[in-house]
Every structure is written in structure tokens, then in C-alpha cells.
Design a protein around this motif. Sequence first.
Motif, PDB file in Angstrom:
ATOM      1  N   GLU A  49     109.347  51.849  24.348  1.00 32.23           N
ATOM      2  CA  GLU A  49     108.436  51.497  23.210  1.00 32.23           C
ATOM      3  C   GLU A  49     107.079  52.116  23.246  1.00 32.23           C
ATOM      4  N   PHE A  51     106.541  55.010  24.435  1.00 32.30           N
ATOM      5  CA  PHE A  51     107.029  56.633  23.929  1.00 32.30           C
ATOM      6  C   PHE A  51     106.913  56.510  22.591  1.00 32.30           C
ATOM      7  N   ALA A  52     107.312  55.447  21.788  1.00 30.06           N
ATOM      8  CA  ALA A  52     107.210  55.545  20.297  1.00 30.06           C
ATOM      9  C   ALA A  52     106.069  55.094  19.827  1.00 30.06           C
ATOM     10  N   TYR A  53     105.008  54.402  20.581  1.00 33.90           N
ATOM     11  CA  TYR A  53     103.760  54.104  20.057  1.00 33.90           C
ATOM     12  C   TYR A  53     102.919  55.178  20.277  1.00 33.90           C
ATOM     13  N   GLY A  55     103.728  58.136  20.820  1.00 34.02           N
ATOM     14  CA  GLY A  55     104.344  59.304  20.001  1.00 34.02           C
ATOM     15  C   GLY A  55     103.783  59.577  18.621  1.00 34.02           C
ATOM     16  N   LEU A 118     109.086  52.897  11.795  1.00 35.12           N
ATOM     17  CA  LEU A 118     109.182  54.172  12.271  1.00 35.12           C
ATOM     18  C   LEU A 118     110.021  55.122  11.348  1.00 35.12           C
ATOM     19  N   THR A 206     104.356  57.284  28.183  1.00 33.88           N
ATOM     20  CA  THR A 206     103.316  57.913  27.498  1.00 33.88           C
ATOM     21  C   THR A 206     103.024  59.253  27.787  1.00 33.88           C
ATOM     22  N   ALA A 209     105.924  61.469  25.879  1.00 39.37           N
ATOM     23  CA  ALA A 209     105.686  61.461  24.440  1.00 39.37           C
ATOM     24  C   ALA A 209     104.587  62.039  24.265  1.00 39.37           C
ATOM     25  N   VAL A 213     106.330  64.712  21.738  1.00 39.74           N
ATOM     26  CA  VAL A 213     106.072  64.674  20.401  1.00 39.74           C
ATOM     27  C   VAL A 213     105.065  65.368  19.915  1.00 39.74           C
ATOM     28  N   PRO A 229     110.242  59.225  18.107  1.00 38.64           N
ATOM     29  CA  PRO A 229     110.102  57.727  18.383  1.00 38.64           C
ATOM     30  C   PRO A 229     111.044  56.705  17.781  1.00 38.64           C
ATOM     31  N   MET A 232     114.341  56.803  19.917  1.00 35.40           N
ATOM     32  CA  MET A 232     113.788  56.052  21.352  1.00 35.40           C
ATOM     33  C   MET A 232     114.023  54.485  21.020  1.00 35.40           C
TER      34      MET A 232
END
Length: 584
Positions: A49, A51-53, A55, A118, A206, A209, A213, A229, A232
Motif C-alpha cells: 500500500e 508502495f502504491a501511495y 509511487g 489507481l 516507499t 517505489a 516508479v 502501484p 501492487m
Amino acid sequence: MDLSVSASDSPLLNDTVDGTVDFQGHPVLRSSAGGWRSASFMIGVEVAERFAYYGIGANLITYLTGPLGQSVATAAESVNIWSGISMLFTLLGAFVADSFFGRYRTILFSSAIYVLGLALLSFSALLPTTTSLLCQNSNEISSCSTPQFQLVLFFVSLYLIGVGQGGHKPCVQAFGADQFDAQHPQEAKSKSSFFNWWFFGVCAGTFVAILVVTYTEENLSWSLGFGIPFIMMVIASVVFVFGKYTYRYSVKKYDKSPFVRIGRVFVSAARNWRASSTFIFDQEESATDLSQQKAGQFRFLNKACIVPNHSNQCGMVCSMSEVEEAKAVLRIFPVWMTVLVFGIVFAQDSTFFTKQGATMDRSILSGFIIPAAAIDSFVPLSIVIFITIYDRVFVFIARAFTGIQSGITTLQRIGTGLVISAISMLVASMVERKRLRIAEETGLVDRPDITIPMSFWWLVPQYTLYGLAEVFTLVGLQEFFYDQCPSDLKSMGLAFYTSVLGTGSILSSLLVSVIDEATGANGQNSWFSDNLNKAHLDYFYLLLSGLSLLAFVGFLFQIISKVLVSKYGMLPTVLSVGFRRWNV
């Protein structure tokens, strides 16, 4: 749900964990559910999560000032407002979890919203932007503005992500901490360590990412960069559901919502503040002399238990346990207010730190140029290193001197981080002043398109100190708010922690807006000029350093007050002084 079991059905009844059940509603055996096995699922999900945020968020200011064509100040405000509101959405997510759906279901719902946001964001990046070939070759200004549909879709997607992480973040962390029994000595120790390793996992996600990313976004495709993201988060959602049979699920102690109970305490205390009766009615301990309840903070709330003279409303008064719940929540706010400045400092690495690095020499390994946002990876990298040292070395040494299981108290940990954050802003100001001096000496003040002959490695000290400050303050805040909140409000406790960062981001946006307006008036160069060689980020960082020191003084006052009230029963906070006229 009938949770009663006979001794024959459960030979290991003594090994059950009070207040928890398994996925099917049966009592939980300590050896079969919860602990590090279940918590590992939560840490893995949060790695994905974050990583997504990050990213999305780490390089957002570059996308806004590049493809979407916003100014530096406007883009910084947009990032801060989005980040702030996203963090404040955690209060809504925690409310829904603690009052209605529970943490597990709230995580599922918010994950679905997160994935949708996303997906839409990645799609919006496929649409033509201001940097398209058509715009670059056109002489008409109107043709270079970003299409309205794309802007609307982009920001709707962005705030859907904010809503999703608002339900996801406080619930996943609280659900992870729920896997440890605070009444069990070994598990209580593991829970304290959980917050450290949780933050370790967050920063590991993080770090990856920011490197992967941001490089993809700037060198391959923004749509692909936003799409990674998305993948992920889908994987994280599947992993979370996969572990459902290993989790411990908390059972509510009361039928009423915790917000209803706490709200009723304040209403009853206000209603009875002029009551002359010296007796309170405790549903658990019958009548109690009010004079015995004088010690401690927020004594005016004790009047919520008063039965007014000539009244038969005993069934409507609050119990002392409900009053103590309200006091526990109220004690959080003085600390919450004093650490808001740290939330403002927290907003800088993804905005001005990134723009600062974009002007500097970022070449490594024979000419390979790293993205400006990738420099931010030094923050999670330093956290990964320092959190390991903290948990494995510092705690062990500090424990030998203090006798405290966690080495130092959570308040001491938070205060240490506030001091380090002030130092990091001071170092950032000195580095920026050097960058401006080099720009002037090389005649590049009016050439923002040319790289300043100053290596980005000069930024590493401020990023490293920034990361160290987070190791102390952020982890300390997480543990403090989780421990202080009643059992039915653990999600809300962690939402209070994220709301510090959210409110800080919004305050940072307001501060930037006010300073930009004041310093850019009458044709002057603003502190946040689009040409950073004419800006004065050094003044801004110095201002934040001073504010951080003032915040530390206020925070130190809270610690001293806490000691005084524990020893002498004195009213310790300005907030309590405001209610002094309500004391008996």
C-alpha cells in the motif's frame, strides 16, 4: 454471536485470548491465531500500500508542474492539500471501522476504492497533456491548457485514492496490533516491537517505489508509472484476504458505539455542571462519593456520573469506565496540537526538497541521471537503517539504564524526534543557501533551465536527519495514540496519528500560500518563485526550524505536566485550566 464453549469442546480453554474470536466467531487459541504470523500479513499488505501511495505522491509535484503545467507554488499547494485531506480521511475510515463494519471489512471496502482510483489515474495519464506535440507546436495559448475532462478525471482519481487509503491505513495497522495480547508479557513486548518493524516495512516499500516508479514515470511513461502501484494494490488485497483464517478479530465490549458513549459523557457533564449533589452513580460500583474522584485531569467530566437531586434518571447517567474513556481521548489532544509543526515539516520532502534537487547535478555512474524524486529515497533508506539500530541496539542499551521495556517512553521518543526535525530544517536551510550562492557565482540566477554545478549529495544530510526524526516521532506517535485510546477506538487512535500529518500538510499549504502572497507582492520575487534560483527556500526552512523548536518547548511542557498530575493531581494543561471553573 454465541461465543460460549464447554471445557470438553475446548481443552485448551486457558490458552484462549480474551476479547477475540477467529474468522468463524469461535474463541481464539493463542497458539493457532494471531501473533507475528498474522501481523506479517499486515506488514506485507502495508508495504504494498505504501508502495502504491508513494509511487503516486513522491513524484506528484513533477507531474503537476510538467504535464499538467502548474506553477511551483500552485503544485506544492495541490500536493499538500491532497496529502492533507487524504490523511484526514483516516478519521472517517476509523469512525466507520470502530462504529459499524469493523476493521477487517473496512479494509476490504477501502481497498476496492483504492484500486479503482489507481486504475482511473493510470487511464487519465494516457490522455493528451500540455506537453503534447500539438501544444508545443501551437502559438495559441488556449490550446496549451490541460483539457478540463483530464483535469477532472485526474483529481477525482487522486481523491479516490485518498479515500481508499483513509480507510486502509489506520485499520490495517490497528488490525496488525490487535494480533498481540497486551495482557500477555511476551506478546506485549512483541507489540511494541511490531510498531518498529511495521515502520521498517512501510519505508522499505516507499524506498522501492521511489526508485522504481519515479524512474518509470520520467523515463518511460506516466501511465505505466501509475499502473505499477495499481498492480501492487491488487496483489496486496489478495494477500490480505488469503490470511483471513489466521487473524484474531476483536469483540466489542459494549453494544453502544464508542462515539455515542464518549459523546454522552460530555453532554451529561455539561448538563450537570451546576448540579449540587455530591454523589455519583456508577453502574459498575453503585454510588460513590464525588470527593473521591478529585485526583487527575479533566475532573469536570466526573459530573457525567452525577444523579441530580430529586431525579430518577439513574439509568441515563454515565459509568466511571465511560468517563475514563472520554478522559483518555481528551488527553490525546494537547499532544496532538504540539506535534502539528512536525506535520508541516513532514510535507516538505515530497514538495520543495524534490524541486530543490531538480536544479542540482544528479548524475551518477558515468553520466546516469537519477530523477529528482528518487533522491527522496534517502529518507526511507535512512529509516530502514535507523529503525534496525533502534530496535536491536538502542532499546537494549536504554533498557539497561531506564528499566523500561521499550527503552524510553513514547513521549520521550516523540520529543527527541521533534528536536531532530528542527536540526534537519536548519541543515536544509544551510544547504539551500549554499546552492543559491553557487548559482550567483556561476551566473545562473536567471537560467533556471541549466543545472547548478552542485552535487545532489549535498542534500543527503537533510534527508538522513529527516528520516531519523521520523524513526523517533512517527513511530512514537503511532504507539502513543494506539495505547491511549480505549479498546473500541484503536483505529481512531491511529487515525489521530495520521491526522497530525494531514493537518500539517494543509497548514503547510496555507503557510506557503500566505508567504507566497506576502513576499511576491509588488513584483518582488516570492520565497517560492518558479525560478528557484531567485526564491528563498532557505528562509522557509529556517522558519520551520524555529517553529519546530517552539513545538518542542510546548511538548516538553506537556511531559512536565503529565509528571505533575501523576504525583500531585494538578491540572496540567491549558485545556484543563479552561475547565477549572467546572471542578468540584
